[in-house]
Write a protein that holds these residues in place. Structure first.
Motif, short mmCIF file in Angstrom:
data_model
loop_
_atom_site.label_atom_id
_atom_site.label_comp_id
_atom_site.label_asym_id
_atom_site.label_seq_id
_atom_site.Cartn_x
_atom_site.Cartn_y
_atom_site.Cartn_z
N SER A 1 0.84 -0.93 0.12
CA SER A 1 -0.01 0.12 -0.02
C SER A 1 0.80 1.27 0.00
O SER A 1 2.07 1.13 0.35
CB SER A 1 -0.95 0.00 1.30
OG SER A 1 -0.08 -0.02 2.60
N SER B 1 -5.76 3.64 10.27
CA SER B 1 -6.71 4.98 10.17
C SER B 1 -6.03 6.32 11.17
O SER B 1 -4.95 5.63 12.02
CB SER B 1 -8.20 4.78 10.33
OG SER B 1 -8.27 4.29 11.63
N ASP C 1 -15.11 4.08 5.53
CA ASP C 1 -14.26 3.87 4.34
C ASP C 1 -15.11 4.16 3.13
O ASP C 1 -15.96 3.12 2.93
CB ASP C 1 -13.45 2.39 4.65
CG ASP C 1 -12.77 2.64 5.86
OD1 ASP C 1 -12.80 3.48 6.58
OD2 ASP C 1 -12.56 1.33 6.18
N TYR C 2 -14.39 4.73 2.25
CA TYR C 2 -14.87 4.96 0.92
C TYR C 2 -13.94 4.03 -0.17
O TYR C 2 -12.89 4.30 -0.04
CB TYR C 2 -15.34 6.22 0.48
CG TYR C 2 -16.17 6.94 1.17
CD1 TYR C 2 -17.37 6.40 1.63
CD2 TYR C 2 -15.96 8.26 1.64
CE1 TYR C 2 -18.17 7.24 2.65
CE2 TYR C 2 -16.64 8.92 2.55
CZ TYR C 2 -17.93 8.43 2.85
OH TYR C 2 -18.79 9.20 3.76
N ALA C 3 -14.32 3.04 -0.72
CA ALA C 3 -13.52 2.31 -1.53
C ALA C 3 -14.00 2.17 -3.10
O ALA C 3 -15.06 2.12 -3.21
CB ALA C 3 -13.35 0.92 -1.07
N GLN D 1 -17.68 1.16 3.68
CA GLN D 1 -17.39 0.33 4.92
C GLN D 1 -17.75 1.04 6.16
O GLN D 1 -16.80 2.00 6.40
CB GLN D 1 -16.01 -0.24 4.70
CG GLN D 1 -15.48 -0.97 5.82
CD GLN D 1 -15.82 -2.23 5.66
OE1 GLN D 1 -16.97 -2.69 5.92
NE2 GLN D 1 -14.91 -3.31 5.37
N PHE E 1 -8.76 3.58 -1.42
CA PHE E 1 -9.68 4.03 -0.07
C PHE E 1 -9.63 5.24 0.42
O PHE E 1 -8.34 5.79 0.73
CB PHE E 1 -9.21 3.10 1.09
CG PHE E 1 -9.20 1.46 0.84
CD1 PHE E 1 -10.49 0.84 1.18
CD2 PHE E 1 -8.28 0.65 0.29
CE1 PHE E 1 -10.67 -0.43 0.76
CE2 PHE E 1 -8.39 -0.61 0.22
CZ PHE E 1 -9.65 -1.28 0.59
N LEU F 1 -10.42 6.84 4.19
CA LEU F 1 -10.69 6.55 5.43
C LEU F 1 -11.07 7.89 6.23
O LEU F 1 -10.02 8.82 6.21
CB LEU F 1 -9.80 5.60 6.25
CG LEU F 1 -9.82 4.27 5.86
CD1 LEU F 1 -9.10 4.05 4.47
CD2 LEU F 1 -8.88 3.33 6.65
#
Length: 153
Positions: A38, A65, A92-94, A121, A140, A142
């Motif tokens: 990541s 996070s 969380d937006y993914a 999420q 992602f 967060l």
């Protein structure tokens, strides 16, 4: 694994004009388990963000996070990525950028996601499983959230 993400960051010069302050390939690659990589693109220490803060948001020390902030991260999951059941205290937006992946939740609940799919999420315990033959890359965002409260009854 070869996660190569170009990161372009804007800001302001001394006269207040909009400028590009960073244009680079992310170098802060992290692997938290086998077949995982990541890169934090940006983070903020608060919500709302302080746009007067000129520090590099990718340079902060971050676990998953930030308690009162945000994290924008790109993650690559190789086929057979090692499991990691976890929960974040964030919403969380993914966006799945490429590949396919399964998100495992409680009691055998599985959501299969493909390139172009999006996910919200909400602090659930989950694990990412790549059963395919190609890497899956997900963007992602967060955002700090209050912890999930469960009714007992």
């Amino acid at each position: 694994m070869g996660l190569k993400i170009r990161r372009v960051v804007t800001g302001h010069d001394a006269a207040g004009r909009a400028v590009v302050v960073k244009d680079e390939i992310c170098a802060n690659l992290v692997s938290r388990r086998p077949k995982h990589q990541s890169c934090v693109i940006w983070s903020t220490e608060s919500v709302p963000a302080d746009l007067s803060d000129v520090s590099d948001g990718a340079a902060r020390a971050i676990a998953t996070s930030l308690p009162n902030g945000t994290v924008f991260r790109i993650v690559e999951y190789q086929p057979g990525v090692a499991p990691r059941n976890h929960r974040t205290e964030s919403i969380d937006y993914a966006v799945v950028l490429s590949g396919e992946i399964d998100m495992e939740l409680d009691e055998g609940c599985v959501a299969h996601l493909r390139a172009g799919d999006v996910l919200v999420q909400q602090g659930t315990i989950h694990n990412w499983v790549n059963r395919g033959s190609e890497p899956c890359i997900i963007a992602f965002v967060l955002i700090a959230a209050k912890p999930v409260l469960h009714a007992v009854g």
